[in-house]
Scaffold this motif. Structure first.
Motif, PDB file in Angstrom:
ATOM      1  N   GLY A  25       0.748  -1.148   0.025  1.00  0.00           N
ATOM      2  CA  GLY A  25       0.041   0.085  -0.119  1.00  0.00           C
ATOM      3  C   GLY A  25       0.881   1.173   0.001  1.00  0.00           C
ATOM      4  N   VAL A  26       1.967   1.225   0.773  1.00  0.00           N
ATOM      5  CA  VAL A  26       2.720   2.434   0.812  1.00  0.00           C
ATOM      6  C   VAL A  26       3.414   2.497  -0.479  1.00  0.00           C
ATOM      7  CG1 VAL A  26       5.051   3.140   2.025  1.00  0.00           C
ATOM      8  CG2 VAL A  26       3.120   2.283   3.145  1.00  0.00           C
ATOM      9  N   MET A  27       3.929   1.512  -1.371  1.00  0.00           N
ATOM     10  CA  MET A  27       4.507   1.491  -2.567  1.00  0.00           C
ATOM     11  C   MET A  27       3.502   2.227  -3.552  1.00  0.00           C
ATOM     12  SD  MET A  27       7.206  -1.666  -2.518  1.00  0.00           S
ATOM     13  CE  MET A  27       6.052  -2.556  -3.757  1.00  0.00           C
ATOM     14  N   LEU A  28       2.326   1.787  -3.589  1.00  0.00           N
ATOM     15  CA  LEU A  28       1.214   2.476  -4.444  1.00  0.00           C
ATOM     16  C   LEU A  28       0.883   3.985  -4.043  1.00  0.00           C
ATOM     17  CD1 LEU A  28      -1.659  -0.040  -4.060  1.00  0.00           C
ATOM     18  CD2 LEU A  28      -0.450   0.631  -6.267  1.00  0.00           C
ATOM     19  N   HIS A  29       1.148   4.249  -2.853  1.00  0.00           N
ATOM     20  CA  HIS A  29       1.215   5.652  -2.552  1.00  0.00           C
ATOM     21  C   HIS A  29       2.230   6.576  -3.138  1.00  0.00           C
ATOM     22  CE1 HIS A  29       1.625   9.284   0.436  1.00  0.00           C
ATOM     23  NE2 HIS A  29       0.331   9.519  -0.304  1.00  0.00           N
ATOM     24  N   HIS A  30       3.318   5.832  -2.760  1.00  0.00           N
ATOM     25  CA  HIS A  30       4.809   6.539  -3.216  1.00  0.00           C
ATOM     26  C   HIS A  30       4.856   6.701  -4.837  1.00  0.00           C
ATOM     27  CE1 HIS A  30       6.782   5.891   0.804  1.00  0.00           C
ATOM     28  NE2 HIS A  30       5.957   6.741   0.977  1.00  0.00           N
ATOM     29  N   ALA A  31       4.090   5.820  -5.536  1.00  0.00           N
ATOM     30  CA  ALA A  31       4.259   5.675  -6.953  1.00  0.00           C
ATOM     31  C   ALA A  31       2.965   6.660  -7.364  1.00  0.00           C
ATOM     32  CB  ALA A  31       3.809   4.436  -7.473  1.00  0.00           C
TER      33      ALA A  31
ATOM     34  N   ALA B  90      -4.048   3.322  -2.728  1.00  0.00           N
ATOM     35  CA  ALA B  90      -3.278   3.255  -1.503  1.00  0.00           C
ATOM     36  C   ALA B  90      -4.219   3.082  -0.389  1.00  0.00           C
ATOM     37  CB  ALA B  90      -2.076   4.085  -1.517  1.00  0.00           C
ATOM     38  N   ARG B  91      -5.000   4.193  -0.250  1.00  0.00           N
ATOM     39  CA  ARG B  91      -5.786   4.451   0.916  1.00  0.00           C
ATOM     40  C   ARG B  91      -6.941   3.322   0.901  1.00  0.00           C
ATOM     41  NH1 ARG B  91      -7.348   9.740   0.318  1.00  0.00           N
ATOM     42  NH2 ARG B  91      -8.670   9.217  -1.511  1.00  0.00           N
ATOM     43  N   ASP B  92      -7.326   2.858  -0.373  1.00  0.00           N
ATOM     44  CA  ASP B  92      -8.535   1.936  -0.235  1.00  0.00           C
ATOM     45  C   ASP B  92      -7.965   0.491   0.258  1.00  0.00           C
ATOM     46  OD1 ASP B  92     -10.278   3.590  -1.080  1.00  0.00           O
ATOM     47  OD2 ASP B  92      -9.967   2.808  -3.361  1.00  0.00           O
TER      48      ASP B  92
ATOM     49  N   LEU C 102      -7.038   0.831   4.201  1.00  0.00           N
ATOM     50  CA  LEU C 102      -8.340   0.929   4.912  1.00  0.00           C
ATOM     51  C   LEU C 102      -9.038  -0.434   4.983  1.00  0.00           C
ATOM     52  CD1 LEU C 102     -10.148   4.151   3.585  1.00  0.00           C
ATOM     53  CD2 LEU C 102      -9.520   3.728   6.131  1.00  0.00           C
ATOM     54  N   GLY C 103      -8.924  -1.323   3.890  1.00  0.00           N
ATOM     55  CA  GLY C 103      -9.149  -2.732   3.814  1.00  0.00           C
ATOM     56  C   GLY C 103      -8.381  -3.510   4.990  1.00  0.00           C
ATOM     57  N   LEU C 104      -7.043  -3.237   5.126  1.00  0.00           N
ATOM     58  CA  LEU C 104      -6.203  -3.785   5.928  1.00  0.00           C
ATOM     59  C   LEU C 104      -6.526  -3.299   7.588  1.00  0.00           C
ATOM     60  CD1 LEU C 104      -2.661  -3.958   4.724  1.00  0.00           C
ATOM     61  CD2 LEU C 104      -3.839  -5.882   5.720  1.00  0.00           C
ATOM     62  N   TRP C 105      -6.848  -2.145   7.541  1.00  0.00           N
ATOM     63  CA  TRP C 105      -7.281  -1.360   8.871  1.00  0.00           C
ATOM     64  C   TRP C 105      -8.568  -2.609   9.488  1.00  0.00           C
ATOM     65  CZ3 TRP C 105      -5.399   1.436  12.502  1.00  0.00           C
ATOM     66  CH2 TRP C 105      -6.167   1.843  13.618  1.00  0.00           C
ATOM     67  N   SER C 106      -9.539  -2.584   8.515  1.00  0.00           N
ATOM     68  CA  SER C 106     -10.565  -3.286   8.921  1.00  0.00           C
ATOM     69  C   SER C 106     -10.528  -4.695   9.329  1.00  0.00           C
ATOM     70  CB  SER C 106     -11.649  -3.443   7.363  1.00  0.00           C
ATOM     71  OG  SER C 106     -12.108  -2.183   7.238  1.00  0.00           O
ATOM     72  N   GLU C 107      -9.369  -5.436   8.557  1.00  0.00           N
ATOM     73  CA  GLU C 107      -9.010  -6.620   8.860  1.00  0.00           C
ATOM     74  C   GLU C 107      -8.349  -6.903  10.288  1.00  0.00           C
ATOM     75  OE1 GLU C 107      -6.635  -8.649   5.903  1.00  0.00           O
ATOM     76  OE2 GLU C 107      -7.919  -8.036   4.418  1.00  0.00           O
ATOM     77  N   VAL C 108      -7.712  -5.829  10.560  1.00  0.00           N
ATOM     78  CA  VAL C 108      -6.695  -5.553  11.983  1.00  0.00           C
ATOM     79  C   VAL C 108      -7.692  -5.303  13.059  1.00  0.00           C
ATOM     80  CG1 VAL C 108      -4.742  -4.360  13.270  1.00  0.00           C
ATOM     81  CG2 VAL C 108      -4.472  -5.216  10.774  1.00  0.00           C
ATOM     82  N   GLY C 109      -8.401  -4.285  12.634  1.00  0.00           N
ATOM     83  CA  GLY C 109      -9.383  -4.066  13.842  1.00  0.00           C
ATOM     84  C   GLY C 109      -8.839  -3.002  14.719  1.00  0.00           C
TER      85      GLY C 109
ATOM     86  N   TYR D 267       0.525   5.465   8.042  1.00  0.00           N
ATOM     87  CA  TYR D 267       0.703   5.575   6.535  1.00  0.00           C
ATOM     88  C   TYR D 267      -0.817   6.077   6.035  1.00  0.00           C
ATOM     89  CZ  TYR D 267       5.321   3.620   6.470  1.00  0.00           C
ATOM     90  OH  TYR D 267       6.522   3.544   6.589  1.00  0.00           O
ATOM     91  N   LEU D 268      -1.775   5.627   6.375  1.00  0.00           N
ATOM     92  CA  LEU D 268      -3.024   6.066   6.320  1.00  0.00           C
ATOM     93  C   LEU D 268      -3.308   7.659   6.432  1.00  0.00           C
ATOM     94  CD1 LEU D 268      -5.571   3.171   7.677  1.00  0.00           C
ATOM     95  CD2 LEU D 268      -5.777   4.317   5.150  1.00  0.00           C
ATOM     96  N   ALA D 269      -2.627   8.209   7.299  1.00  0.00           N
ATOM     97  CA  ALA D 269      -2.747   9.555   7.358  1.00  0.00           C
ATOM     98  C   ALA D 269      -2.000  10.211   6.133  1.00  0.00           C
ATOM     99  CB  ALA D 269      -1.914  10.159   8.871  1.00  0.00           C
TER     100      ALA D 269
END
Length: 174
Positions: free
Chosen positions: A20-26, A32-34, A37-44, A58-60
């Motif tokens: 996700g970070v690499m997508l953002h940097h690219a 990247a945000r999507d 956020l999907g990972l955030w939902s999984e981690v909880g 990184y979401l920030a």
């Protein structure tokens, strides 16, 4: 076999965060945000503090609204404090890594508050960034972070030149 699977699961989460970070940097901020956020939902909201800290940090960076960026950076700091044992009892594995993030997290929060025109809060977090950066080694990362703190201090002074902000050393009198 179960033991090897347990060890690969954390690697998989960190790998996905890195993707996700690499997508953002690219330049693909929205994708990247999507993904993050999907990972955030999984981690909880109550998942592993290392993952929450890393994801929120990184979401920030992927947020369009300064208030949303601030909210994610506050989540990152709370997770780092939990990981470091500054909240909820003693330190967990990874506590020293969490403490090493404090200068960056406080710098990000200071920048968020500055963008929102909350100069007092910006000065407070900038002071925390300066204090915690003092413990960083004299390497590339530490040097870059200390330089970024100096740049933000100058910008804050330009926008709100309140004398003797809390991060400054006392001035020498002639």
């Amino acid at each position: 076999m179960a033991r090897g699977q347990e060890q690969s699961a954390p690697d998989a989460v960190l790998t996905r965060i890195g993707q996700g970070v690499m997508l953002h940097h690219a330049g693909d901020r929205e994708e990247a945000r999507d993904r993050l956020l999907g990972l955030w939902s999984e981690v909880g909201e109550h998942g592993d503090p290392l993952y929450r800290c890393t994801l929120a940090h990184y979401l920030a960076d992927t947020q369009d609204d300064p208030g949303d960026e601030l909210a994610w950076n506050l989540r990152a700091l709370a997770a780092a404090e939990e990981l470091a044992g500054d909240r909820c009892g003693g330190p967990r594995p990874g506590a020293s890594a969490a403490r090493a993030l404090y200068p960056s997290l406080h710098l990000d929060l200071a920048a968020d508050y500055l963008r929102l025109g909350r100069h007092g809060a910006a000065r407070g977090h900038l002071g925390q960034a300066r204090r915690t950066a003092a413990a960083l080694p004299d390497d590339r990362y530490g040097d870059r972070l200390r330089a970024a703190i100096g740049r933000l201090e100058a910008r804050l002074d330009d926008e709100d030149p309140t004398p003797d902000g809390p991060w400054r050393a006392p001035r020498q009198r002639p």
